[in-house]
Design a protein around this motif. Structure first.
Motif, PDB file in Angstrom:
ATOM      1  N   PRO A  30      -7.569  -3.217  11.353  1.00  0.00           N
ATOM      2  CA  PRO A  30      -8.757  -3.877  11.915  1.00  0.00           C
ATOM      3  C   PRO A  30      -9.951  -3.806  10.963  1.00  0.00           C
ATOM      4  CG  PRO A  30      -7.713  -2.472  13.560  1.00  0.00           C
ATOM      5  CD  PRO A  30      -7.028  -2.177  12.257  1.00  0.00           C
ATOM      6  N   GLY A  31     -10.551  -4.974  10.716  1.00  0.00           N
ATOM      7  CA  GLY A  31     -11.749  -5.032   9.898  1.00  0.00           C
ATOM      8  C   GLY A  31     -11.504  -5.103   8.408  1.00  0.00           C
ATOM      9  N   TRP A  32     -10.256  -4.987   7.986  1.00  0.00           N
ATOM     10  CA  TRP A  32      -9.937  -5.034   6.555  1.00  0.00           C
ATOM     11  C   TRP A  32      -9.099  -6.267   6.231  1.00  0.00           C
ATOM     12  CZ3 TRP A  32      -8.343   0.118   3.715  1.00  0.00           C
ATOM     13  CH2 TRP A  32      -9.491   0.893   3.533  1.00  0.00           C
ATOM     14  N   THR A  33      -9.436  -6.920   5.121  1.00  0.00           N
ATOM     15  CA  THR A  33      -8.579  -7.957   4.572  1.00  0.00           C
ATOM     16  C   THR A  33      -7.485  -7.300   3.728  1.00  0.00           C
ATOM     17  OG1 THR A  33      -9.864  -8.164   2.531  1.00  0.00           O
ATOM     18  CG2 THR A  33     -10.569  -9.516   4.425  1.00  0.00           C
ATOM     19  N   ARG A  34      -6.550  -8.101   3.259  1.00  0.00           N
ATOM     20  CA  ARG A  34      -5.551  -7.565   2.327  1.00  0.00           C
ATOM     21  C   ARG A  34      -6.236  -7.088   1.044  1.00  0.00           C
ATOM     22  NH1 ARG A  34      -2.510 -12.375   4.104  1.00  0.00           N
ATOM     23  NH2 ARG A  34      -0.738 -11.710   5.412  1.00  0.00           N
ATOM     24  N   GLY A  35      -7.330  -7.759   0.682  1.00  0.00           N
ATOM     25  CA  GLY A  35      -8.084  -7.324  -0.492  1.00  0.00           C
ATOM     26  C   GLY A  35      -8.661  -5.928  -0.316  1.00  0.00           C
ATOM     27  N   HIS A  36      -9.099  -5.604   0.892  1.00  0.00           N
ATOM     28  CA  HIS A  36      -9.578  -4.249   1.160  1.00  0.00           C
ATOM     29  C   HIS A  36      -8.453  -3.230   0.950  1.00  0.00           C
ATOM     30  CE1 HIS A  36     -12.942  -6.250   3.344  1.00  0.00           C
ATOM     31  NE2 HIS A  36     -13.603  -5.147   3.059  1.00  0.00           N
ATOM     32  N   VAL A  37      -7.250  -3.564   1.416  1.00  0.00           N
ATOM     33  CA  VAL A  37      -6.123  -2.647   1.287  1.00  0.00           C
ATOM     34  C   VAL A  37      -5.806  -2.393  -0.184  1.00  0.00           C
ATOM     35  CG1 VAL A  37      -3.669  -2.303   1.768  1.00  0.00           C
ATOM     36  CG2 VAL A  37      -5.147  -3.297   3.521  1.00  0.00           C
ATOM     37  N   LEU A  38      -5.751  -3.470  -0.978  1.00  0.00           N
ATOM     38  CA  LEU A  38      -5.440  -3.321  -2.402  1.00  0.00           C
ATOM     39  C   LEU A  38      -6.555  -2.582  -3.129  1.00  0.00           C
ATOM     40  CD1 LEU A  38      -3.934  -6.868  -3.057  1.00  0.00           C
ATOM     41  CD2 LEU A  38      -2.682  -4.695  -2.968  1.00  0.00           C
ATOM     42  N   SER A  39      -7.796  -2.888  -2.793  1.00  0.00           N
ATOM     43  CA  SER A  39      -8.930  -2.204  -3.414  1.00  0.00           C
ATOM     44  C   SER A  39      -8.888  -0.710  -3.089  1.00  0.00           C
ATOM     45  CB  SER A  39     -10.238  -2.829  -2.922  1.00  0.00           C
ATOM     46  OG  SER A  39     -11.365  -2.199  -3.496  1.00  0.00           O
ATOM     47  N   HIS A  40      -8.588  -0.391  -1.840  1.00  0.00           N
ATOM     48  CA  HIS A  40      -8.491   1.011  -1.446  1.00  0.00           C
ATOM     49  C   HIS A  40      -7.394   1.730  -2.212  1.00  0.00           C
ATOM     50  CE1 HIS A  40      -7.826   4.650   0.794  1.00  0.00           C
ATOM     51  NE2 HIS A  40      -6.643   4.235   1.187  1.00  0.00           N
ATOM     52  N   LEU A  41      -6.238   1.089  -2.392  1.00  0.00           N
ATOM     53  CA  LEU A  41      -5.142   1.731  -3.107  1.00  0.00           C
ATOM     54  C   LEU A  41      -5.538   2.068  -4.545  1.00  0.00           C
ATOM     55  CD1 LEU A  41      -2.082  -0.278  -1.775  1.00  0.00           C
ATOM     56  CD2 LEU A  41      -2.397   2.200  -1.614  1.00  0.00           C
ATOM     57  N   ALA A  42      -6.253   1.159  -5.186  1.00  0.00           N
ATOM     58  CA  ALA A  42      -6.688   1.425  -6.559  1.00  0.00           C
ATOM     59  C   ALA A  42      -7.685   2.575  -6.604  1.00  0.00           C
ATOM     60  CB  ALA A  42      -7.291   0.162  -7.170  1.00  0.00           C
ATOM     61  N   ARG A  43      -8.659   2.544  -5.719  1.00  0.00           N
ATOM     62  CA  ARG A  43      -9.678   3.598  -5.727  1.00  0.00           C
ATOM     63  C   ARG A  43      -9.089   4.946  -5.287  1.00  0.00           C
ATOM     64  NH1 ARG A  43     -10.939  -0.097  -7.784  1.00  0.00           N
ATOM     65  NH2 ARG A  43     -10.218   1.333  -9.408  1.00  0.00           N
ATOM     66  N   ASN A  44      -8.082   4.922  -4.409  1.00  0.00           N
ATOM     67  CA  ASN A  44      -7.425   6.155  -4.006  1.00  0.00           C
ATOM     68  C   ASN A  44      -6.695   6.790  -5.193  1.00  0.00           C
ATOM     69  OD1 ASN A  44      -4.465   7.214  -2.885  1.00  0.00           O
ATOM     70  ND2 ASN A  44      -6.207   8.022  -1.740  1.00  0.00           N
ATOM     71  N   ALA A  45      -6.069   5.967  -6.031  1.00  0.00           N
ATOM     72  CA  ALA A  45      -5.417   6.517  -7.226  1.00  0.00           C
ATOM     73  C   ALA A  45      -6.443   7.179  -8.131  1.00  0.00           C
ATOM     74  CB  ALA A  45      -4.670   5.410  -7.972  1.00  0.00           C
ATOM     75  N   ASP A  46      -7.587   6.526  -8.330  1.00  0.00           N
ATOM     76  CA  ASP A  46      -8.651   7.141  -9.129  1.00  0.00           C
ATOM     77  C   ASP A  46      -9.104   8.459  -8.503  1.00  0.00           C
ATOM     78  OD1 ASP A  46      -8.810   5.246 -11.150  1.00  0.00           O
ATOM     79  OD2 ASP A  46     -10.375   4.074 -10.153  1.00  0.00           O
ATOM     80  N   ALA A  47      -9.221   8.471  -7.172  1.00  0.00           N
ATOM     81  CA  ALA A  47      -9.670   9.674  -6.479  1.00  0.00           C
ATOM     82  C   ALA A  47      -8.679  10.820  -6.659  1.00  0.00           C
ATOM     83  CB  ALA A  47      -9.870   9.367  -4.995  1.00  0.00           C
ATOM     84  N   LEU A  48      -7.387  10.515  -6.660  1.00  0.00           N
ATOM     85  CA  LEU A  48      -6.390  11.569  -6.835  1.00  0.00           C
ATOM     86  C   LEU A  48      -6.326  12.040  -8.283  1.00  0.00           C
ATOM     87  CD1 LEU A  48      -3.596  10.339  -4.416  1.00  0.00           C
ATOM     88  CD2 LEU A  48      -5.264  12.169  -4.071  1.00  0.00           C
ATOM     89  N   VAL A  49      -6.663  11.172  -9.233  1.00  0.00           N
ATOM     90  CA  VAL A  49      -6.850  11.634 -10.618  1.00  0.00           C
ATOM     91  C   VAL A  49      -7.957  12.684 -10.643  1.00  0.00           C
ATOM     92  CG1 VAL A  49      -7.681  10.961 -12.908  1.00  0.00           C
ATOM     93  CG2 VAL A  49      -5.969   9.562 -11.755  1.00  0.00           C
TER      94      VAL A  49
END
Length: 226
Positions: A30-49
Motif C-alpha cells: 500500500p502506498g508504494w509503486t514498483r519503483g518504490h520497491v526497487l528503490s528500497h532494495l537498492a538503498r537497503n543494500a547500501d544500508a547493509l554495506v
C-alpha cells in the motif's frame, strides 16, 4: 551469499520485463509503486554495506524514507542498474569480511542487533519478499521451499514471547510444526494450519490469511506489523 545472488538475479530478470509505465504503477505494498520497491532494495543494500562496515545503517529514518522517495520515479533501466550495482557492492563487502568477523554483533535499525552472519539471510528476506511485492508474477507459492521454511523459523522466533501475539501452534501438511506468540496462560494455543508458503505469507504480513485457517474455523488472530 550464493543463494542471495541467485535470488537477486531472478528479481532482476523478472523486473527487466516491466516497462517504465509498469514501474510507476502500484506494487502490492500500500502506498508504494514498483519503483518504490526497487528503490528500497537498492538503498537497503547500501544500508547493509554500512552495517557490515561498522557504520550506522541509515543516517536517520527521515533520510531513509527520502532516499526511497527520490529514487522511485526513475526509469526502469536506471532502477535495475542501481539494484544490480548495490547488490554487487554488498557482495564485495561481504567477501572482504574475515571468517572470524562473521560472529561479531552489529546494529541494524531501531536498536535491533544481530550477529553479522545473519545479514545475508536478512538481505535474502528483503529480496524474496519484495520480489513478491513487485506484483509481477512472482507469487508466494513460487518462493523456494528452503527459504520459506527458514523464514517461518525466523518469524516465529521473532514473535515468540510477544504479548501482542495470541499463543499459536502452526502446522503444515508435511508435518512441520511451529509455536510462537505469548506464553499460553491456562488455555491451548490457537491451532493454525496451511501450506508453508501460506503460513509464511500470513506471518510476514503479505496476506490476511489466504490459504490459512484455524483448526476450529474461528477468525485468525491479528498479528502486529513487522
Amino acid at each position: 551469499m550464493a543463494t542471495l545472488r541467485a535470488a537477486t538475479d531472478r528479481l532482476l530478470d523478472n523486473a527487466a520485463r516491466l516497462g517504465d509505465d509498469a514501474v510507476r504503477a502500484p506494487s502490492a505494498l500500500p502506498g508504494w509503486t514498483r519503483g518504490h520497491v526497487l528503490s528500497h532494495l537498492a538503498r537497503n543494500a547500501d544500508a547493509l554495506v554500512n552495517v557490515l562496515s561498522g557504520r550506522p545503517m541509515y543516517a536517520s529514518a527521515e533520510a531513509r524514507d527520502a532516499d526511497i522517495e527520490a529514487g522511485a520515479p526513475r526509469p526502469l533501466a536506471e532502477q535495475l542498474d542501481d539494484v544490480r550495482a548495490t547488490a554487487d557492492r554488498l557482495a564485495g563487502t561481504a567477501a572482504d569480511i574475515p571468517a572470524d568477523g562473521w560472529s561479531a554483533r552489529c546494529e541494524l535499525r531501531n536498536g535491533v542487533t544481530d550477529v553479522m552472519a545473519r545479514i545475508p539471510f536478512r538481505r535474502l528476506v528483503e529480496v524474496e519478499l519484495h520480489h513478491v511485492d513487485l506484483d509481477a508474477g512472482y507469487t508466494l507459492d513460487r518462493l523456494p521451499e528452503e527459504f520459506v521454511t527458514r523464514e517461518i523459523d525466523f518469524l516465529t522466533a521473532r514473535f515468540a514471547g510477544d504479548e501482542r501475539v495470541t499463543p499459536l501452534s502452526l502446522s503444515a501438511p508435511d508435518g512441520s510444526t511451529w509455536t510462537t506468540g505469548a506464553p499460553p496462560s491456562g488455555g491451548d494455543p490457537v491451532r493454525v494450519t496451511g501450506a508453508p508458503y501460506a503460513l509464511m505469507g500470513w506471518l510476514a504480513g503479505r496476506t490476511t490469511g489466504t490459504g490459512v485457517r484455524t483448526e476450529n474455523g474461528a477468525a485468525l488472530p491479528t498479528l502486529p506489523p513487522l
